[in-house]
Design an enzyme around this catalytic site. Structure first.
Site, PDB file in Angstrom:
ATOM      1  N   ARG A 117      47.758  29.481  46.611  1.00 20.91           N
ATOM      2  CA  ARG A 117      47.480  30.798  47.186  1.00 20.91           C
ATOM      3  C   ARG A 117      48.764  31.602  47.162  1.00 20.91           C
ATOM      4  NH1 ARG A 117      42.954  30.013  46.345  1.00 20.91           N
ATOM      5  NH2 ARG A 117      41.150  30.072  47.740  1.00 20.91           N
ATOM      6  N   GLU A 168      45.924  39.946  46.178  1.00 24.24           N
ATOM      7  CA  GLU A 168      45.008  40.069  45.032  1.00 24.24           C
ATOM      8  C   GLU A 168      43.945  41.127  45.294  1.00 24.24           C
ATOM      9  OE1 GLU A 168      43.422  36.185  44.195  1.00 24.24           O
ATOM     10  OE2 GLU A 168      45.420  35.303  44.142  1.00 24.24           O
ATOM     11  N   HIS A 215      43.819  34.670  38.808  1.00 20.61           N
ATOM     12  CA  HIS A 215      43.112  33.693  39.660  1.00 20.61           C
ATOM     13  C   HIS A 215      41.941  33.037  38.905  1.00 20.61           C
ATOM     14  CE1 HIS A 215      42.113  32.681  44.130  1.00 20.61           C
ATOM     15  NE2 HIS A 215      41.678  31.735  43.325  1.00 20.61           N
TER      16      HIS A 215
HETATM   17  C1  8YV Z   1      37.970  29.963  43.580  1.00 28.20           C
HETATM   18  C2  8YV Z   1      39.994  28.862  44.525  1.00 28.20           C
HETATM   19  O1  8YV Z   1      37.406  30.291  42.393  1.00 28.20           O
HETATM   20  O2  8YV Z   1      38.412  27.317  45.312  1.00 28.20           O
HETATM   21  C3  8YV Z   1      39.402  27.968  45.553  1.00 28.20           C
HETATM   22  O3  8YV Z   1      39.973  27.888  46.645  1.00 28.20           O
HETATM   23  O4  8YV Z   1      41.088  29.247  44.621  1.00 28.20           O
HETATM   24  C4  8YV Z   1      39.276  29.295  43.323  1.00 28.20           C
HETATM   25  O5  8YV Z   1      39.219  28.258  42.457  1.00 28.20           O
HETATM   26  C5  8YV Z   1      38.190  31.172  44.405  1.00 28.20           C
HETATM   27  O6  8YV Z   1      38.447  30.839  45.717  1.00 28.20           O
HETATM   28  C6  8YV Z   1      37.013  32.106  44.330  1.00 28.20           C
HETATM   29  O7  8YV Z   1      35.913  31.591  44.946  1.00 28.20           O
END
Ligand code: 8YV
Length: 321
Positions: free
Chosen positions: A240, A269, A287
């Protein structure tokens, strides 16, 4: 028995939407535009459950909005739940679920891709080619850094951290060191624990971040810790954006205090600081850690498994609170 009403905040793979349609009364988001705060509040008031994702910010204010909340569950599409204030959700009696496991390999693949992209200067050299500035092969031009025998430092040795380490070790001959908040391991590949983030930052040739976002880890990769990295080292983030002090990272990259970075996630983002875009020694991805057809379908199916279990009154496969 009436069918539970589910609001799905973003467009999902067709197979997932079809499965939802069979079991629930569903409002889909065909336009796929992120919900505003007002729309999220309204959704909480009218639906029995929400299938939501990282673009939906459920902070304390939204979860405590005036007017009775009807929703009982937030089935988050994503393993990270930093978009949801879990304490506020719990206080409202909301169940929260996530999608662990199914995106481990896809995300570790992108971490590995960013390790290679950063160390081999892929963005910079591709941009040169695309702009018509590649004039000749040069024995000494566009040289990157080899990773064989180099040290990968993993911060956050959970599922995705382990999968990245395993790839780097078995596939690319890297030595793995790691820091994890709680004791973990041994693993089925060689990896040495370090007792602090500082130790990993100091020793690694590539640092790869795999710790959850949210308040607990905000700014963990601070200016001081970035300052411990080798001048020749690279930072990769598929976790993140908020775990890194982004301005401090930009300064370190600009001033050549570290060699480069590979980033799939950002602090705000989809806004990416222009300073990062302007830097040649950084690979930037929007992302896409889990962005494969297979993985996004599996994530959606797991979110539906959680919704079904909740409305069946059985144990959720992946309940967070
Ligand atoms: C997701 C992510 O696609 O799962 C997670 O925490 O970072 C990503 O792989 C994103 O959160 C959107 O749903």
């Amino acid at each position: 028995m009436t069918r539970p009403r589910i609001i799905v905040t973003r467009k999902l793979p067709d197979a997932v939407e079809e499965r939802l349609r069979q079991r629930f009364t569903v409002a889909f988001n065909t336009a796929d535009t992120p919900f505003s705060s007002e729309r999220l509040v309204r959704a909480l008031q009218v639906a029995d459950g929400l299938l939501c994702t990282v673009t939906d910010l459920f902070d304390e204010q939204i979860l405590q909005a005036e007017g009775k909340l009807n929703a009982k569950i937030l089935a988050n599409f994503g393993v990270g739940v930093n978009n949801i204030d879990l304490d506020a959700a719990e206080a409202q009696g909301l169940v929260v679920s996530n999608t662990p496991g199914v995106l481990t390999d896809a995300t570790a693949d992108i971490a590995m891709a960013l390790i290679l992209a950063a160390t081999r200067r892929m963005s910079e050299t591709e941009a040169m080619l695309r702009s018509g500035n590649w004039t000749s092969f040069s024995p000494t031009g566009m040289l990157g850094t080899g990773i064989q025998g180099k040290t990968l430092g993993i911060i956050g040795m959970g599922r995705i951290g382990q999968a990245t380490a395993q790839r780097a070790q078995a596939g690319f001959g890297m030595k793995v060191i790691y820091f994890n908040r709680s004791k973990t391991g041994p693993f089925d590949f060689p990896a040495e624990a370090r007792d602090s983030i500082e130790a990993v930052m100091r020793e690694a040739d590539v640092v790869s971040l795999h710790l959850p976002g949210g308040a607990a880890n905000r700014g963990t990769i601070s200016a001081e810790r970035i300052g411990l990295m080798k001048k020749t080292a690279f930072l990769v983030n598929t976790a993140r954006g908020d775990v890194v002090d982004e301005p401090a990272l930009i300064s370190a990259l600009k001033e050549g205090r570290i060699a480069g970075a590979g980033l799939d996630v950002f602090a705000a983002e989809p806004t990416v600081p222009q300073a990062l875009i302007d830097l040649p020694n950084v690979t930037l991805l929007p992302h896409i850690g889990s962005a494969t057809v297979e993985t996004r379908t599996a994530m959606g199916m797991l979110a539906v498994d959680n919704l079904e279990a909740f409305f069946d009154g059985t144990d959720l496969p992946s309940r967070v609170v």
